[in-house]
Design a protein around this motif. Structure first.
Motif, PDB file in Angstrom:
ATOM      1  N   GLN A   1       0.842  -1.196   0.000  1.00  0.00           N
ATOM      2  CA  GLN A   1       0.000   0.000   0.000  1.00  0.00           C
ATOM      3  C   GLN A   1       0.882   1.254   0.000  1.00  0.00           C
ATOM      4  OE1 GLN A   1      -3.391  -0.115  -0.170  1.00  0.00           O
ATOM      5  NE2 GLN A   1      -3.203  -2.347  -0.296  1.00  0.00           N
ATOM      6  N   GLU A   2       0.657   2.095  -0.965  1.00  0.00           N
ATOM      7  CA  GLU A   2       1.399   3.354  -1.030  1.00  0.00           C
ATOM      8  C   GLU A   2       0.576   4.456  -0.375  1.00  0.00           C
ATOM      9  OE1 GLU A   2       2.547   4.357  -4.961  1.00  0.00           O
ATOM     10  OE2 GLU A   2       3.549   2.444  -5.337  1.00  0.00           O
ATOM     11  N   GLU A   3       1.236   5.217   0.469  1.00  0.00           N
ATOM     12  CA  GLU A   3       0.560   6.340   1.120  1.00  0.00           C
ATOM     13  C   GLU A   3       0.307   7.440   0.097  1.00  0.00           C
ATOM     14  OE1 GLU A   3      -0.673   6.806   4.154  1.00  0.00           O
ATOM     15  OE2 GLU A   3      -0.200   4.717   4.636  1.00  0.00           O
ATOM     16  N   LYS A   4      -0.976   7.737  -0.096  1.00  0.00           N
ATOM     17  CA  LYS A   4      -1.325   8.795  -1.041  1.00  0.00           C
ATOM     18  C   LYS A   4      -1.576  10.094  -0.298  1.00  0.00           C
ATOM     19  CE  LYS A   4      -3.508   5.627  -4.339  1.00  0.00           C
ATOM     20  NZ  LYS A   4      -4.764   5.280  -5.052  1.00  0.00           N
ATOM     21  N   PRO A   5      -1.178  11.226  -0.898  1.00  0.00           N
ATOM     22  CA  PRO A   5      -1.460  12.508  -0.241  1.00  0.00           C
ATOM     23  C   PRO A   5      -2.961  12.721  -0.135  1.00  0.00           C
ATOM     24  CG  PRO A   5      -0.677  12.828  -2.498  1.00  0.00           C
ATOM     25  CD  PRO A   5      -0.486  11.383  -2.174  1.00  0.00           C
ATOM     26  N   ARG A   6      -3.405  13.324   0.975  1.00  0.00           N
ATOM     27  CA  ARG A   6      -4.833  13.564   1.195  1.00  0.00           C
ATOM     28  C   ARG A   6      -5.380  14.484   0.106  1.00  0.00           C
ATOM     29  NH1 ARG A   6      -8.568  13.456   5.447  1.00  0.00           N
ATOM     30  NH2 ARG A   6     -10.118  15.115   5.351  1.00  0.00           N
ATOM     31  N   LYS A   7      -6.453  14.047  -0.522  1.00  0.00           N
ATOM     32  CA  LYS A   7      -7.062  14.814  -1.601  1.00  0.00           C
ATOM     33  C   LYS A   7      -7.852  15.993  -1.030  1.00  0.00           C
ATOM     34  CE  LYS A   7      -9.875  14.139  -5.758  1.00  0.00           C
ATOM     35  NZ  LYS A   7     -10.666  13.161  -6.539  1.00  0.00           N
ATOM     36  N   GLU A   8      -7.742  17.126  -1.690  1.00  0.00           N
ATOM     37  CA  GLU A   8      -8.490  18.296  -1.244  1.00  0.00           C
ATOM     38  C   GLU A   8      -9.985  18.081  -1.479  1.00  0.00           C
ATOM     39  OE1 GLU A   8      -8.588  23.146  -2.019  1.00  0.00           O
ATOM     40  OE2 GLU A   8      -6.935  21.923  -2.798  1.00  0.00           O
ATOM     41  N   PHE A   9     -10.799  18.441  -0.491  1.00  0.00           N
ATOM     42  CA  PHE A   9     -12.232  18.201  -0.571  1.00  0.00           C
ATOM     43  C   PHE A   9     -12.898  19.106  -1.603  1.00  0.00           C
ATOM     44  CE2 PHE A   9     -16.529  19.472   0.771  1.00  0.00           C
ATOM     45  CZ  PHE A   9     -17.161  18.244   0.669  1.00  0.00           C
ATOM     46  N   ALA A  10     -13.809  18.530  -2.364  1.00  0.00           N
ATOM     47  CA  ALA A  10     -14.623  19.298  -3.312  1.00  0.00           C
ATOM     48  C   ALA A  10     -15.973  18.616  -3.456  1.00  0.00           C
ATOM     49  CB  ALA A  10     -13.928  19.391  -4.669  1.00  0.00           C
ATOM     50  N   LEU A  11     -17.037  19.400  -3.484  1.00  0.00           N
ATOM     51  CA  LEU A  11     -18.375  18.844  -3.656  1.00  0.00           C
ATOM     52  C   LEU A  11     -18.531  18.261  -5.061  1.00  0.00           C
ATOM     53  CD1 LEU A  11     -20.662  21.539  -1.978  1.00  0.00           C
ATOM     54  CD2 LEU A  11     -20.261  19.213  -1.172  1.00  0.00           C
ATOM     55  N   PRO A  12     -19.229  17.135  -5.199  1.00  0.00           N
ATOM     56  CA  PRO A  12     -19.504  16.584  -6.539  1.00  0.00           C
ATOM     57  C   PRO A  12     -20.316  17.580  -7.367  1.00  0.00           C
ATOM     58  CG  PRO A  12     -20.000  14.976  -4.826  1.00  0.00           C
ATOM     59  CD  PRO A  12     -19.760  16.283  -4.132  1.00  0.00           C
ATOM     60  N   SER A  13     -20.150  17.520  -8.678  1.00  0.00           N
ATOM     61  CA  SER A  13     -20.865  18.437  -9.578  1.00  0.00           C
ATOM     62  C   SER A  13     -22.374  18.253  -9.452  1.00  0.00           C
ATOM     63  CB  SER A  13     -20.444  18.181 -11.029  1.00  0.00           C
ATOM     64  OG  SER A  13     -19.043  18.323 -11.171  1.00  0.00           O
ATOM     65  N   ALA A  14     -23.083  19.366  -9.352  1.00  0.00           N
ATOM     66  CA  ALA A  14     -24.546  19.315  -9.213  1.00  0.00           C
ATOM     67  C   ALA A  14     -25.206  19.141 -10.573  1.00  0.00           C
ATOM     68  CB  ALA A  14     -25.044  20.596  -8.556  1.00  0.00           C
ATOM     69  N   GLY A  15     -26.303  18.416 -10.593  1.00  0.00           N
ATOM     70  CA  GLY A  15     -27.080  18.269 -11.818  1.00  0.00           C
ATOM     71  C   GLY A  15     -27.971  19.486 -12.035  1.00  0.00           C
ATOM     72  N   ARG A  16     -28.615  19.554 -13.188  1.00  0.00           N
ATOM     73  CA  ARG A  16     -29.485  20.689 -13.497  1.00  0.00           C
ATOM     74  C   ARG A  16     -30.831  20.592 -12.783  1.00  0.00           C
ATOM     75  NH1 ARG A  16     -28.680  21.350 -20.065  1.00  0.00           N
ATOM     76  NH2 ARG A  16     -26.429  21.815 -20.009  1.00  0.00           N
ATOM     77  N   GLU A  17     -31.185  19.397 -12.358  1.00  0.00           N
ATOM     78  CA  GLU A  17     -32.476  19.195 -11.697  1.00  0.00           C
ATOM     79  C   GLU A  17     -32.314  18.156 -10.599  1.00  0.00           C
ATOM     80  OE1 GLU A  17     -34.129  15.797 -14.755  1.00  0.00           O
ATOM     81  OE2 GLU A  17     -34.821  17.867 -15.020  1.00  0.00           O
ATOM     82  N   MET A  18     -33.378  17.972  -9.827  1.00  0.00           N
ATOM     83  CA  MET A  18     -33.329  16.989  -8.732  1.00  0.00           C
ATOM     84  C   MET A  18     -34.490  16.003  -8.841  1.00  0.00           C
ATOM     85  SD  MET A  18     -31.900  19.106  -5.447  1.00  0.00           S
ATOM     86  CE  MET A  18     -32.606  20.733  -5.668  1.00  0.00           C
ATOM     87  N   ARG A  19     -34.958  15.807 -10.058  1.00  0.00           N
ATOM     88  CA  ARG A  19     -36.113  14.946 -10.281  1.00  0.00           C
ATOM     89  C   ARG A  19     -35.848  13.511  -9.827  1.00  0.00           C
ATOM     90  NH1 ARG A  19     -36.712  11.858 -14.565  1.00  0.00           N
ATOM     91  NH2 ARG A  19     -35.084  13.012 -15.676  1.00  0.00           N
ATOM     92  N   ARG A  20     -34.713  12.966 -10.211  1.00  0.00           N
ATOM     93  CA  ARG A  20     -34.402  11.583  -9.845  1.00  0.00           C
ATOM     94  C   ARG A  20     -34.285  11.440  -8.325  1.00  0.00           C
ATOM     95  NH1 ARG A  20     -31.343  12.939 -14.165  1.00  0.00           N
ATOM     96  NH2 ARG A  20     -31.367  11.632 -16.054  1.00  0.00           N
ATOM     97  N   MET A  21     -33.633  12.412  -7.711  1.00  0.00           N
ATOM     98  CA  MET A  21     -33.427  12.340  -6.261  1.00  0.00           C
ATOM     99  C   MET A  21     -34.759  12.372  -5.507  1.00  0.00           C
ATOM    100  SD  MET A  21     -31.349  14.919  -3.762  1.00  0.00           S
ATOM    101  CE  MET A  21     -32.754  16.057  -3.624  1.00  0.00           C
ATOM    102  N   TYR A  22     -35.640  13.299  -5.892  1.00  0.00           N
ATOM    103  CA  TYR A  22     -36.939  13.390  -5.229  1.00  0.00           C
ATOM    104  C   TYR A  22     -37.742  12.105  -5.434  1.00  0.00           C
ATOM    105  CZ  TYR A  22     -37.112  18.146  -3.389  1.00  0.00           C
ATOM    106  OH  TYR A  22     -36.914  19.274  -2.624  1.00  0.00           O
ATOM    107  N   ALA A  23     -37.697  11.568  -6.654  1.00  0.00           N
ATOM    108  CA  ALA A  23     -38.440  10.332  -6.935  1.00  0.00           C
ATOM    109  C   ALA A  23     -37.927   9.194  -6.054  1.00  0.00           C
ATOM    110  CB  ALA A  23     -38.302   9.970  -8.409  1.00  0.00           C
ATOM    111  N   TYR A  24     -36.625   9.094  -5.913  1.00  0.00           N
ATOM    112  CA  TYR A  24     -36.044   8.025  -5.105  1.00  0.00           C
ATOM    113  C   TYR A  24     -36.390   8.200  -3.623  1.00  0.00           C
ATOM    114  CZ  TYR A  24     -32.613   5.215  -2.639  1.00  0.00           C
ATOM    115  OH  TYR A  24     -32.024   4.334  -1.780  1.00  0.00           O
ATOM    116  N   LEU A  25     -36.161   9.401  -3.087  1.00  0.00           N
ATOM    117  CA  LEU A  25     -36.353   9.621  -1.655  1.00  0.00           C
ATOM    118  C   LEU A  25     -37.824   9.559  -1.245  1.00  0.00           C
ATOM    119  CD1 LEU A  25     -33.772  12.481  -0.986  1.00  0.00           C
ATOM    120  CD2 LEU A  25     -33.514  10.038  -0.540  1.00  0.00           C
TER     121      LEU A  25
END
Length: 478
Positions: free
Chosen positions: A97-121
């Motif tokens: 196992q190679e020690e990898k440098p900690r990746k800088e945090f970034a939010l995942p790209s947002a979609g244009r709508e939330m239709r799928r998410m609302y349907a699922y939840l």
């Protein structure tokens, strides 16, 4: 087992076995968690390559110690298992196992709508629309749209912000209702700042996952905005402690983890941590089914996964019942010390002869003798307890998260503990009040140590039986 000599080369190969592959060959279910895997049977244990770590007790190691600890094997037995036995399969070594440098945090790209998410939840997880809307408006929940190899992937993203309102944590959850579930904390996330909501009351509710949290609010929506809530996105304590640190007015903590073996152990461990930090008002709330979302399903008349009681809690009642019978039928007051020594010798002898049932009979008798002596000590302190009260105290002191170590590792510690108590009991002269109390507490600790051995053994047998039944059922169906 007889002495087995292993060469240094064999020991090295055993220490380099890939634990992930080994566990899969043993039939263990693993859950992907970033670069690691969690045991489905115990979410606090993670494995990666040839290393493991138990977040509940903050200890870990390599393949040999893992097999000793979780399969209750001796050192030579563990190496034999890892090397596949005489004619068995030799498991591959884990890649370095190679020690990898900690990746800088970034939010995942947002979609244009939330239709799928609302349907699922709303349609598949049955969350209340008002609850979902509240977290969306607060910028704590959205639908992502990420591209990988010319395909789009949509996930629900549960955001955690720091004290300044800056996103520091994100938990992604796939939106498919069928097939394999995908859930992961985004790389670089600060585990302290996981998905949470801060209210105005003095009460904090703690959950394993964001959907558990939102399911609870959907089940009990009245005035929920007054209180504070946090999803650990696992079972580690960091986010809970950070919430308490940031909000000193929070004094009551309600642990609402899953109603299964892992959730029960995690609740016990978290309660212990809270007490260590000065929080005495700690409650445990359990869902009727496996988790709060399963409760929502059941309310709609849909099939819901049943709650799972911890095998050790089931075993504790049965073991303490037998200890009570031994107290009534087998204890001779003037021979407690001598009989206790004999019982412990019988326990060790039966273990060496690989006769665990006989060993458990001896250790339960030893517990009964120590518990009787504890009751006698309480009477001398003018604090008499009935046999029923003594047994209930013993049972209530058995906490699964504190009873995880292998039985083979306890023999030496138990012998030292018994020696110290018997030495104190045989000390000549009149005892002071402090000495009486010290001896009395020593008897209880010894009774508990003995009882926990039998509880652990019986729970392990129960778990093995359940595994065999599940395997037989799957074979029958498949």
């Amino acid at each position: 087992m007889p002495y087995i000599h292993f060469t240094e080369e064999q020991k090295l190969r055993a220490s380099e076995v890939d634990l992930v592959e080994f566990l899969r060959h043993q039939g263990e279910k693993l859950i992907r968690s970033g670069p690691e895997y969690r045991l489905a049977s115990d979410h606090s244990v993670t494995v990666r390559g040839n290393g493991w770590y138990d977040h509940a007790v903050k200890e870990g190691g390599g393949p040999i110690s893992f097999v000793q600890q979780f399969y209750d094997l001796s050192y030579p037995e563990a190496i034999t298992r890892l090397l596949g036995g005489e004619q068995g399969t030799v498991y591959a070594s884990a890649p370095k196992q190679e020690e990898k440098p900690r990746k800088e945090f970034a939010l995942p790209s947002a979609g244009r709508e939330m239709r799928r998410m609302y349907a699922y939840l709303l349609k598949h997880r049955f969350l209340d629309r008002n609850v979902v809307n509240a977290f969306v408006r607060a910028g704590l929940l959205y639908e992502s749209c990420e591209k990988f190899k010319d395909r789009e992937y949509h996930n629900a993203v549960f955001v955690g912000k720091d004290e300044n309102g800056v996103p520091r944590h994100a938990h992604k959850r796939s939106l498919n209702s069928l097939g394999k579930t995908f859930r992961i904390n985004v790389e670089g996330s600060d585990p302290r700042c996981s998905f949470h909501y801060t209210g105005t009351s003095n009460r904090l509710y703690v959950f394993e996952a964001p959907i558990d949290l939102m399911s609870f609010l959907s089940r009990y929506p009245r005035g929920w905005q007054e209180h504070s809530f946090v999803a650990l996105c696992g079972t580690a304590e960091h986010a809970m402690l950070w919430m308490l640190e940031q909000n000193p007015g929070l004094r009551t903590v309600c642990l609402c983890l899953d109603h299964d073996e892992a959730g029960i152990e995690a609740s016990g461990r978290l309660a212990e941590i809270l007490h260590e930090h000065g929080y005495d008002d700690v409650a445990m709330l359990q869902s009727e089914h496996k988790d709060w979302n399963e409760d929502l399903k059941a309310r709609r008349g849909l099939p819901a996964q049943e709650a799972e009681e911890h095998p050790q809690l089931i075993a504790a009642s049965e073991v303490c019942g037998r200890i009570g019978v031994y107290m009534e039928e087998c204890v001779i007051p003037e021979r407690v010390g001598r009989e206790l020594t004999n019982a412990l010798c019988g326990y060790e002898m039966n273990l060496r002869r690989d006769y665990p049932e006989g060993a458990m009979t001896c250790i339960e008798l030893a517990s009964a003798l120590a518990l009787y002596a504890y009751g006698r000590g309480l009477r001398q302190l003018s604090e008499p307890h009935s046999s029923e009260e003594l047994l209930e105290q013993l049972r209530s002191c058995i906490h699964p998260h504190q009873n995880r170590s292998s039985l083979n590792s306890r023999t030496a510690v138990l012998a030292e503990q018994a020696h110290a108590v018997l030495k104190l009991a045989s000390k000549p002269g009149i005892r002071s009040e402090a000495e009486k109390r010290q001896l009395t507490e020593g008897w209880l600790e010894l009774a508990l140590s003995c009882a926990k051995i039998s509880v652990k053994y019986e729970a392990d047998v129960l778990k093995q039986q359940q595994k065999q039944e599940q395997a037989a059922l799957q074979q029958e169906m498949g």
